[in-house]
Design a protein around this motif. Structure first.
Motif, mmCIF file in Angstrom:
data_model
loop_
_atom_site.group_PDB
_atom_site.id
_atom_site.type_symbol
_atom_site.label_atom_id
_atom_site.label_comp_id
_atom_site.label_asym_id
_atom_site.label_seq_id
_atom_site.Cartn_x
_atom_site.Cartn_y
_atom_site.Cartn_z
ATOM 1 N N UNK A 2 0.820 -1.118 0.151
ATOM 2 C CA UNK A 2 -0.023 -0.105 0.050
ATOM 3 C C UNK A 2 0.830 1.442 -0.074
ATOM 4 N N UNK A 3 2.030 1.272 1.087
ATOM 5 C CA UNK A 3 2.790 2.430 0.933
ATOM 6 C C UNK A 3 3.560 2.733 -0.226
ATOM 7 N N UNK A 4 4.089 1.724 -1.006
ATOM 8 C CA UNK A 4 4.757 1.757 -2.275
ATOM 9 C C UNK A 4 3.826 2.344 -3.268
ATOM 10 N N UNK A 5 2.494 1.782 -3.404
ATOM 11 C CA UNK A 5 1.656 2.382 -4.270
ATOM 12 C C UNK A 5 1.404 3.756 -4.088
ATOM 13 N N UNK A 6 1.198 4.113 -3.087
ATOM 14 C CA UNK A 6 0.996 5.721 -2.498
ATOM 15 C C UNK A 6 2.058 6.484 -2.889
ATOM 16 N N UNK A 7 3.215 6.070 -2.699
ATOM 17 C CA UNK A 7 4.387 7.166 -2.913
ATOM 18 C C UNK A 7 4.812 6.949 -4.460
ATOM 19 N N UNK A 8 4.764 5.612 -4.743
ATOM 20 C CA UNK A 8 5.308 5.426 -6.234
ATOM 21 C C UNK A 8 4.289 5.933 -7.203
ATOM 22 N N UNK A 9 3.063 5.965 -6.940
ATOM 23 C CA UNK A 9 2.018 6.243 -7.592
ATOM 24 C C UNK A 9 1.865 8.094 -7.793
ATOM 25 N N UNK A 10 2.247 8.761 -6.625
ATOM 26 C CA UNK A 10 2.389 10.180 -6.506
ATOM 27 C C UNK A 10 3.718 10.468 -7.327
ATOM 28 N N UNK A 11 4.675 9.693 -7.041
ATOM 29 C CA UNK A 11 5.872 10.115 -7.868
ATOM 30 C C UNK A 11 5.676 9.962 -9.387
ATOM 31 N N UNK A 12 4.984 8.999 -9.944
ATOM 32 C CA UNK A 12 4.836 8.591 -11.449
ATOM 33 C C UNK A 12 3.606 9.844 -11.889
ATOM 34 N N UNK A 13 3.046 10.098 -11.023
ATOM 35 C CA UNK A 13 1.683 11.108 -11.522
ATOM 36 C C UNK A 13 2.529 12.603 -11.704
ATOM 37 N N UNK A 14 3.299 13.122 -10.456
ATOM 38 C CA UNK A 14 4.007 14.289 -10.524
ATOM 39 C C UNK A 14 5.193 14.386 -11.532
ATOM 40 N N UNK A 15 5.847 13.272 -11.997
ATOM 41 C CA UNK A 15 6.744 13.150 -13.171
ATOM 42 C C UNK A 15 5.770 13.044 -14.527
ATOM 43 N N UNK A 16 4.711 12.572 -14.679
ATOM 44 C CA UNK A 16 4.035 12.428 -15.836
ATOM 45 C C UNK A 16 3.557 13.894 -16.136
ATOM 46 N N UNK A 17 2.977 14.543 -15.059
ATOM 47 C CA UNK A 17 2.552 15.909 -15.224
ATOM 48 C C UNK A 17 3.561 16.848 -15.651
ATOM 49 N N UNK A 18 4.657 16.642 -15.137
ATOM 50 C CA UNK A 18 5.944 17.800 -15.470
ATOM 51 C C UNK A 18 6.136 17.317 -16.831
#
Length: 216
Positions: free
Chosen positions: A144-160
Motif C-alpha cells: 500500500x505505501x509503495x503504491x501511494x508513494x510510487x503512484x504520486x511520484x509517477x503522477x508528478x513526473x507525468x504532469x511535469x
C-alpha cells in the motif's frame, strides 16, 4: 535568459549600487570557474557510470575502451559526436536562447522518463518480491505505501513531462509546432537508442574481467 546570466545581472546591479562595479568581472570569473567544474562533472560522471554498465555486457566493446589512465574514451567520443550534432540547433533555430531552451527541455524530459521508470520499477519489485529483506521499506504494509508513494511520484513526473512540451511564453521559440516537434523527435530518438542497443546485446560484449556479470 539563463540562470548564469541572471546571476551576473543581479550581481552587477548590486555592485553598482555600492559603487563597486570592479567586483563584477571578478564575480563573472568565479561563476565561469564554477560552471566549468559543473560541466566537467556532467561529462565525466554519467559516462563513468555508463562504462560500468557497458562492461557488464550492455554496450558494444568499442564503447568500453579506456586509455592507460582508465578514462572511458570510447563513450566520451560517442558523447562528443552527439553533442556536436545537437549543437547544429544553435545555427538552424531563430536564436541561441531557443536552442538552449530546447536542449534543456529535452534533458528534463529524459530525466522525467527515468523517474517514471524508477517509480514503476519500485512498485513492480515490491509486488514481485514483497518479502525480500530491504534496508528501508516505505510504511503502509507490503504494497500500500509503495503504491501511494510510487503512484504520486509517477503522477508528478507525468504532469511535469506533459508541461515540458509547452513552449515558454517569455522566450521567442519561432514556430510552436517546430519547437514541440523537435522535442518529440529528440525524445523518441534518445529514449529509443538504449532500447535498440539493449535488443542488440550479445554475450561477447561482456568484459570477463568486470565484476558485474552479463545476464542473457
Amino acid at each position: 535568459i539563463t540562470l548564469t546570466q541572471s546571476l551576473l545581472i543581479a550581481f552587477d546591479n548590486l555592485f553598482a549600487y555600492f559603487h563597486a562595479s570592479w567586483l563584477g568581472p571578478i564575480m563573472a570569473f568565479c561563476l565561469a570557474f564554477g560552471v566549468l567544474a559543473q560541466v566537467v562533472a556532467w561529462v565525466g560522471g554519467p559516462s563513468k557510470g555508463l562504462l560500468q554498465v557497458g562492461c557488464a555486457g550492455y554496450l558494444p566493446r568499442f564503447m568500453q575502451s579506456t586509455n592507460r589512465n582508465g578514462v572511458q574514451v570510447g563513450i566520451l567520443i560517442v558523447q562528443g559526436c552527439i553533442v556536436t550534432l545537437l549543437s547544429v540547433l544553435f545555427v538552424v533555430l531563430p536564436s541561441v536562447q531557443t536552442a538552449y531552451q530546447i536542449i534543456s527541455q529535452l534533458t528534463i524530459i529524459l530525466y522525467l522518463i527515468m523517474y517514471l521508470l524508477m517509480f514503476a520499477a519500485g512498485i513492480y519489485l515490491r509486488l514481485r518480491e514483497p518479502d525480500t529483506p530491504r534496508a528501508f521499506r516505505i510504511p503502509g504494509g507490503k504494497t500500500f505505501g509503495m503504491w501511494i508513494i510510487g503512484g504520486l511520484g509517477m503522477l508528478g513526473s507525468l504532469v511535469a513531462l506533459v508541461f515540458s512540451f509547452i513552449p515558454p511564453g517569455q522566450i521567442p521559440v519561432g514556430s510552436p509546432a517546430v519547437y514541440v516537434g523537435i522535442l518529440i523527435v529528440g525524445t523518441l530518438v534518445f529514449a529509443g537508442i538504449p532500447l535498440l542497443i539493449y535488443s542488440m546485446r550479445k554475450p561477447s560484449w561482456a568484459d570477463p574481467d568486470a565484476k558485474a556479470s552479463f545476464e542473457p
